[in-house]
Design an enzyme around this catalytic site. Structure first.
Site, PDB file in Angstrom:
ATOM      1  N   LYS A 143      46.976  31.905  34.965  1.00 29.11           N
ATOM      2  CA  LYS A 143      46.915  32.412  36.374  1.00 29.11           C
ATOM      3  C   LYS A 143      46.101  30.963  37.058  1.00 29.11           C
ATOM      4  CE  LYS A 143      44.361  35.975  39.416  1.00 29.11           C
ATOM      5  NZ  LYS A 143      43.535  36.915  39.234  1.00 29.11           N
ATOM      6  N   SER A 164      44.815  41.308  41.827  1.00 29.11           N
ATOM      7  CA  SER A 164      45.319  40.103  42.238  1.00 29.11           C
ATOM      8  C   SER A 164      46.330  39.014  41.259  1.00 29.11           C
ATOM      9  CB  SER A 164      43.922  39.013  42.434  1.00 29.11           C
ATOM     10  OG  SER A 164      43.374  38.815  41.457  1.00 29.11           O
ATOM     11  N   SER A 189      41.731  43.230  38.847  1.00 30.44           N
ATOM     12  CA  SER A 189      42.848  42.484  38.813  1.00 30.44           C
ATOM     13  C   SER A 189      43.601  42.225  37.826  1.00 30.44           C
ATOM     14  CB  SER A 189      42.355  41.185  39.585  1.00 30.44           C
ATOM     15  OG  SER A 189      41.942  41.426  41.150  1.00 30.44           O
TER      16      SER A 189
END
Lengths: 482, 478
Positions: A76, A151, A175
């Site tokens: 990420k 997210s 998330s």
């Protein structure tokens, strides 16, 4: 070979079915082919990936390979990666080349992992649909008109869309788990303090925790085993030994006491999702577990408390983006104030600015007690609810999200509707507990996620339960378009 | 109307840790800009603080030395404000739960009386970096070497009643932190800085007047001047029937005035909240005992010991112990020459005067403790007189060598040979018959005249005791 997970690839590398360079190249080709539509990666690092893969093949040839040697993954874009842009999904850090590796990145690197690139995400991890990214929204591989969740939407879409076998992710209010649910993946958010936050760009320091998005619980066990552990560079990481998660995967579930919170099966939960979740719970009964309804009395306050605490911490965490030392600086500032205002005004997106303002307001003189202090008290009550529940049950289960993935743009105009996305996951962050979401059914061709919450540092049990479920069911094997 | 001054001081002490409060960077003064700023000091994304335990030990040590309550659980908070020399956009400090709670410091006033000044609290926080304006004509440079250096902010109660008391408090504080070894106390490098909260009120009034905060006064001399001009300014305002504004003011040493920096009404809202990247500091009794065991002998106790052990006056003992290094120097001299009174006189007298003149600390004294003791030993064994010693000392300061070599080189050895002195005395008596008559007629004042002549004739080298004895016997012998 692209619908494989970490364990599959590790076995193939051992048997010599293919080399790390070959599997890495295959994923890079996949990314080149599909990232244009999915937008799952912000940055792809082909040269570096192939060099790491070649090095991994050499390590293997010399007989020193570990489980992870040569396995390609994605990070990420919230984790700092030395020499590679680390944008956090923001224009503010579009030009930021991190000069160091996050501990998570370093540990996986040392284990021999190959990095394919950096995945898309909501800007500074603020969002539940991956639509606040400076780099544009990510599409859900199951249906490209839908969001992948957020997210960690880029990591979820990349794994689900077979652009990589596994990815790192972070979870502040859901998330990891909500995108796992929307994309049909296994996503674990460990106990707060289990994984180092060093090098993980902060959103809300007391809630942020790194975890994984993988195809299976077994993969999560392998990957988390490498990532977890005390880090002297993170004072909030906990100095407890990391158990061998893989060794405990196959423990039978006889006698497991499952609690289902009344509040998570109430108004708002889509009936078709509830049917799938109840069916999954029945599966656990077949595996020898018992189910008991419990109450988390203060759970309806969790979203409100979270949207005071998280923005408050974020408002301070994001103060360092001032255009002075790194990141975006506005053109031709006339003075210091102009530089601050325009650099931040132009560098941050709308949702980030909204949360900075909420947080600033909540901490300001005259409001601090009514908002921040009150929210911290609520947080304590929420934690107490869990502590109490865990005197009666071993784990708590329920839907990860009240519904399946929703259309792109459906909630972007309504922040509160978007905030309510995390209604079942947020309390877990407030309490600091470990939670995992696993595929547990399908509704109209879209995955449904089951959330399992455990006691502090009970990751091994969560992974064991998830793995036993996956041995008995096939939901996790479904792939988009299959 | 008679006015009373009310002063409270906030003293910022840079702790003498090798590395910063939350990072491993060096705290050394004077390095090239930004060479002591690591990932955390630059506030790069993803970096986290790790508390320097040494700073906590030093804070606790200070707390114990001022008899303060030690916070068993102290908490760091973020103080939010934007400024380029504050890289994170917040300063990590302690608001509600400081490491050091209420304590006190006893100061000695000019008249020799003592006064106990309350210490409200002392908390740990990070120092800021520096903005560099001179080198860059159209831009501002930022040097983050100092950013993150541990500070102990010590807040006094508003119990000081004059600029002189404020100075006495600061000097005592300075003495204490150097004694404790928690700071080098070098004010020229900013190791101790001070803000003063100053207000005035009609004498007898119980309520405090509106205060002004005078920022960053960095020498004892400026503290006194700054407070005095501020007090005068406030009295002027009040006697004009106006009101003092609560504000922050800056002292301008060149103009000897204070001027407004910013008004408190529009002051920053710092939005303090607990620092989530750090756990609370838990300090248990065992830790406190461990630190207590490391406390050195403090100035007041040392002064008392000097009075007893060295039989010094209270005044001498206080002067010698005010400053840690002076006391240590004195004790070294005594150990080597075995005469406390002479050692005290020389350390407080000629040596201190010479250091003051050259603006040197005693650690950089041109005359070492061994060298000074060597000279005093020559006084004690009558090689030189106290008067000649002054000449020898000046030569030592000038770097001309040890007392022995100077005495030899300049031929300053005292004449103790009775015969030699008798010859001089005889000659003087023979040539000054008038004065001899006067003396013998009972005018004892002229005795000093003869002593002077003998000294002159011997170029100061004749032993004064012997001069007295010989003169007396020869003058009275008819």
């Amino acid at each position: 070979m692209l619908n494989q997970g970490i364990a599959d690839i590790a076995r193939a590398l051992v048997s010599g079915e293919y080399s790390s360079v070959e599997i890495t190249q295959a994923y890079l080709d996949q990314i080149a082919l599909h990232n244009g539509e999915l937008n799952a990666f912000i940055t792809v690092t082909p040269e570096q990936a192939l060099a790491q893969a070649a090095a991994a093949d050499q390590v293997r040839a010399s007989g020193n390979a570990g489980v992870f040697t040569g396995v390609p993954i994605a990070h990420k874009d919230i984790f700092c990666t030395a020499g590679v842009r680390t944008s956090c999904g923001s224009r503010m850090l579009d030009n930021f080349i991190a000069p160091y590796n996050a501990t998570v990145v370093e540990k996986l690197l040392n284990a021999g992992a190959v990095m394919l690139g950096k995945t898309n995400m909501d800007e500074f991890a603020m969002g539940s649909s991956n639509e606040t990214s400076y780099y544009g929204p990510v599409k859900n591989p199951w249906n490209r008109t839908l969001v992948p969740g957020g997210s960690s939407g880029g990591s979820a879409a990349a794994v689900s869309g077979q652009l990589c076998p596994a990815a790192t992710a972070t979870d502040t209010g859901g998330s990891i788990r909500q995108p796992a649910s929307f994309c049909g993946l296994t996503g674990i958010k460990p106990t707060y303090g289990r994984v180092s936050r060093w090098g993980m760009i902060a959103f809300a320091s007391s809630l942020d925790q790194a975890g994984t998005l993988t195809r299976t619980a077994e993969d999560a066990a392998i990957m988390l085993g490498i990532m977890a552990g005390f880090d002297p560079k993170d004072s909030t990481s906990v100095d407890l030994p990391v158990p061998d998660y893989c060794a405990q995967l196959n423990k039978p579930l006889h006698g497991l006491r499952i609690g289902i919170p009344r509040q998570h099966f109430a108004q708002g939960l889509k009936p078709e999702v509830e049917i799938q979740i109840r069916a999954a719970l029945h599966e656990f009964e077949k595996l020898g577990a018992t189910i008991k309804e419990i109450s988390l009395d203060n759970s309806h306050y969790s979203v409100a408390a979270y949207y005071v605490i998280a923005p408050a911490e974020a408002s301070a965490n994001l103060s360092r983006y001032d255009g002075v030392r790194f990141g975006y600086r506005c053109a031709k500032p006339v003075d210091l104030e102009d530089m601050y205002k325009r650099s931040r005004g132009e560098g941050f997106g709308a949702e980030v600015k909204r949360r900075i303002m909420i947080g600033t307001y909540a901490l300001s003189a005259g409001y601090y007690d009514a908002y921040y202090i009150k929210a911290q008290k609520v947080r304590r009550l929420i934690k107490d609810d869990f502590v109490h529940a865990f005197t009666e049950v071993d784990v708590i289960m329920g839907p990860t999200s009240p519904h399946t993935a929703f259309p792109l743009g459906a909630k972007t105009k309504d922040p509160v509707a978007m905030y309510l996305e995390d209604i079942y996951t947020i309390a877990v962050n407030l309490a600091g507990l470990p939670g995992i979401s696993i595929p547990a059914g399908m509704v109209n061709g879209l995955p449904v996620g089951l959330q399992i919450v455990g006691r502090d540092f009970d990751e091994a049990k969560l992974l064991n339960i998830a793995h036993m479920f996956q041995q008995a069911t096939a939901w996790h094997l479904l792939t988009p378009g299959a | 109307m008679e006015w009373e001054t009310v002063i409270g001081l906030e003293v910022h002490v840079q702790l003498a840790t090798a590395s910063k409060l939350f990072s491993g960077s060096s705290t050394r003064f004077g390095a090239e800009p930004n060479t002591q700023a690591n990932l955390f000091d630059l506030a790069l994304p993803g970096t986290l603080p790790v508390l320097n335990g040494k700073a906590v030990e030093m804070a606790v040590k200070f707390g114990l030395a001022v008899g303060a309550e030690i916070g068993h659980k102290s908490v760091f908070d973020r103080k939010n404000y934007f400024y380029p020399d504050s890289p994170k956009g917040y300063q990590t400090s302690q608001l509600e739960f400081p490491t050091v709670g209420k304590g006190s410091l006893t100061i000695t006033l000019d008249d020799g009386t003592t006064k106990v000044i309350g210490i409200t609290r002392a908390h740990l926080e990070e120092d800021a970096g520096k903005s560099l304006h001179e080198e860059f004509p159209t831009e501002t440079g930022i040097d983050l070497n100092r950013a993150g250096t541990p500070l102990l902010e010590i807040v006094s109660e508003p119990e000081l009643r004059s600029a002189k008391e404020a100075v006495a408090y600061l000097k005592k504080m300075h003495s204490l932190i150097v004694y404790l070894g928690i700071s080098d106390g070098d004010m020229s490098q900013g190791s101790m800085r001070c803000d003063a909260n100053v207000s005035v009120r009609p004498k007898g009034e119980a309520k405090f007047g509106t205060r002004a905060e005078i920022k960053n006064i960095n020498s004892f001399r400026f503290v006194e001047k700054a407070i005095n001009v501020e007090v005068a300014r406030q009295i002027d305002i009040l006697e004009d029937g106006s009101k003092v504004k609560q504000e922050t003011r800056l002292y301008d040493a060149d103009k000897n005035e204070t001027r407004s920096m910013r008004s408190k009404e529009v002051a920053n809202d710092y939005r303090y909240f607990p620092e989530p990247d750090l756990l609370p500091i838990v300090i248990d009794d065992a830790f406190i005992s461990k630190i207590r065991a490391t406390l050195p002998e403090l100035p007041d106790v040392k002064a008392l010991r000097f009075q007893i052990q060295y039989e010094l006056s209270a005044y001498d003992a206080t002067v010698l112990t005010n400053e840690f290094h002076t006391a240590a120097f004195f004790e070294e001299v005594v150990a080597a020459c075995q005469d406390a009174k002479l050692s005290a006189n020389w350390v407080m007298g000629d040596l201190q005067a010479c250091l003051n003149k050259a603006e040197l600390s005693i650690q950089r004294s041109p005359v070492s403790s061994t060298a000074l003791a060597g000279m005093i030993s020559r006084i004690l064994d009558n090689t030189i007189s106290s008067k000649i010693a002054k000449t020898v000392f000046v030569a030592m300061v000038a770097g001309e060598g040890s007392a022995d070599s100077i005495i030899a080189a300049k031929g300053l050895k005292q004449i103790t040979d009775t015969g030699a002195i008798e010859l001089i005395v005889d000659a003087i008596i023979a040539t000054n018959t008038k004065q001899v008559e006067q003396y013998r007629a009972g005018e004892e004042k002229v005795f000093a005249f003869f002593v002077g002549l003998v000294m002159k004739e011997s170029r100061g080298k004749a032993n004064p005791n012997q001069i007295n004895l010989i003169l007396k016997s020869k003058l009275t012998a008819k």
